[in-house]
Design a protein around this motif. Structure first.
Motif, PDB file in Angstrom:
ATOM      1  N   ASP A   1      44.276  77.515  51.589  1.00 40.13           N
ATOM      2  CA  ASP A   1      43.387  76.710  50.600  1.00 40.13           C
ATOM      3  C   ASP A   1      43.112  77.674  49.519  1.00 40.13           C
ATOM      4  O   ASP A   1      43.291  79.050  49.617  1.00 40.13           O
ATOM      5  CB  ASP A   1      42.077  76.016  51.172  1.00 40.13           C
ATOM      6  CG  ASP A   1      41.283  76.895  51.852  1.00 40.13           C
ATOM      7  OD1 ASP A   1      41.359  78.136  51.711  1.00 40.13           O
ATOM      8  OD2 ASP A   1      40.686  76.272  52.928  1.00 40.13           O
ATOM      9  N   ARG A   2      42.354  77.182  48.559  1.00 38.89           N
ATOM     10  CA  ARG A   2      42.043  78.135  47.333  1.00 38.89           C
ATOM     11  C   ARG A   2      41.182  79.375  47.801  1.00 38.89           C
ATOM     12  O   ARG A   2      41.297  80.346  47.157  1.00 38.89           O
ATOM     13  CB  ARG A   2      41.231  77.106  46.390  1.00 38.89           C
ATOM     14  CG  ARG A   2      40.709  77.984  45.131  1.00 38.89           C
ATOM     15  CD  ARG A   2      40.129  76.703  44.115  1.00 38.89           C
ATOM     16  NE  ARG A   2      39.908  77.384  42.882  1.00 38.89           N
ATOM     17  CZ  ARG A   2      39.557  76.983  41.717  1.00 38.89           C
ATOM     18  NH1 ARG A   2      39.696  75.530  41.812  1.00 38.89           N
ATOM     19  NH2 ARG A   2      39.496  77.380  40.434  1.00 38.89           N
TER      20      ARG A   2
ATOM     21  N   SER B   1      50.936  70.782  53.242  1.00 36.15           N
ATOM     22  CA  SER B   1      49.766  70.899  54.384  1.00 36.15           C
ATOM     23  C   SER B   1      49.851  72.417  54.762  1.00 36.15           C
ATOM     24  O   SER B   1      49.098  72.969  55.384  1.00 36.15           O
ATOM     25  CB  SER B   1      49.664  70.025  55.223  1.00 36.15           C
ATOM     26  OG  SER B   1      50.922  70.031  55.901  1.00 36.15           O
TER      27      SER B   1
END
Length: 225
Positions: free
Chosen positions: A57-58, A53
């Protein structure tokens, strides 16, 4: 094996990688708290492990929708098992500090048969690691501009790019005429490393801008946790 070994394995297309570290870090100190009677926010504690986490992100890499994305992979390691380099005193720079745990994500546009685009063979890698030691490697930079490992020679130079925190280090590493780049720094007890590699060519402003964005986005996420 430590995070440096992961880096070499993941970036097999360039055969080697290089990590430059500093002991100065982003705002974190587990032992500090706000002064009595003030509104100053206490320093956030340091992390002692890497979790999935924690990673951005991408979308942290521009045009990521067109790139192959590898989700976070995290492993634990035994320290002190690195291969020798030449000169020997440059080993801490080449491999990075020994780490007890490390994780990585990557974005890639690998070369395919018959393909011919400006993006072919490019890889962005992001590493988070828990260091077992925090050496001050800045003094080695002037002595380790060239490092040899298993017959390969890597040339390393500072890379001046705007928009980075003062505690981070950006560098260019070249092997076989191909230019690559990375940024590295210590944030809340974790070493944050972003590396750009390619199969051919020189560095473009788009490459370095994307690398700076990826590093800053990751640091912002760690500081927000």
């Amino acid at each position: 094996m430590d995070v440096g070994a992961i880096l070499l394995r993941v970036l097999a297309v360039t055969a080697a990688a290089f990590m430059v570290v500093m002991t100065v870090s982003c705002s974190s100190d587990a032992s500090k708290s706000a002064a009595p009677g003030t509104s100053e926010a206490p320093q956030k504690p340091e992390f002692t492990q890497v979790t999935s986490s924690m990673f951005v992100d991408r979308s942290a890499v521009p045009n990521s929708a067109a790139m192959e994305f590898t989700a976070p992979s995290i492993s634990s390691y035994t320290t002190g098992s690195n291969d020798p380099v030449d000169p020997p005193e440059c080993a801490p720079l080449y491999w990075g500090p020994d780490s007890t745990q490390a994780g990585s994500v990557s974005w890639s546009t690998m070369r395919s048969a018959g393909a011919s685009t400006n993006n072919e063979g490019k890889v962005f890698n992001l590493f988070l690691s828990v260091p077992a030691e925090r050496p001050d490697l800045r003094s080695l930079l002037g002595k380790c501009g060239t490092i040899k490992y298993q017959g390969d020679t890597i040339t390393v130079t500072p890379l001046p790019v705007p928009g980075l925190p003062s505690w981070s280090t950006a560098y260019r590493f070249t092997m076989g005429g191909v230019e690559n780049a990375g940024i590295f720094g210590l944030c809340r007890g974790l070493y944050v490393s972003v590396v750009f590699t390619q199969q051919s060519g020189g560095l473009s402003p788009n490459d370095t801008n994307a690398l700076v964005k990826l590093f800053n986005d990751q640091v912002a996420k760690l500081e927000a946790i």
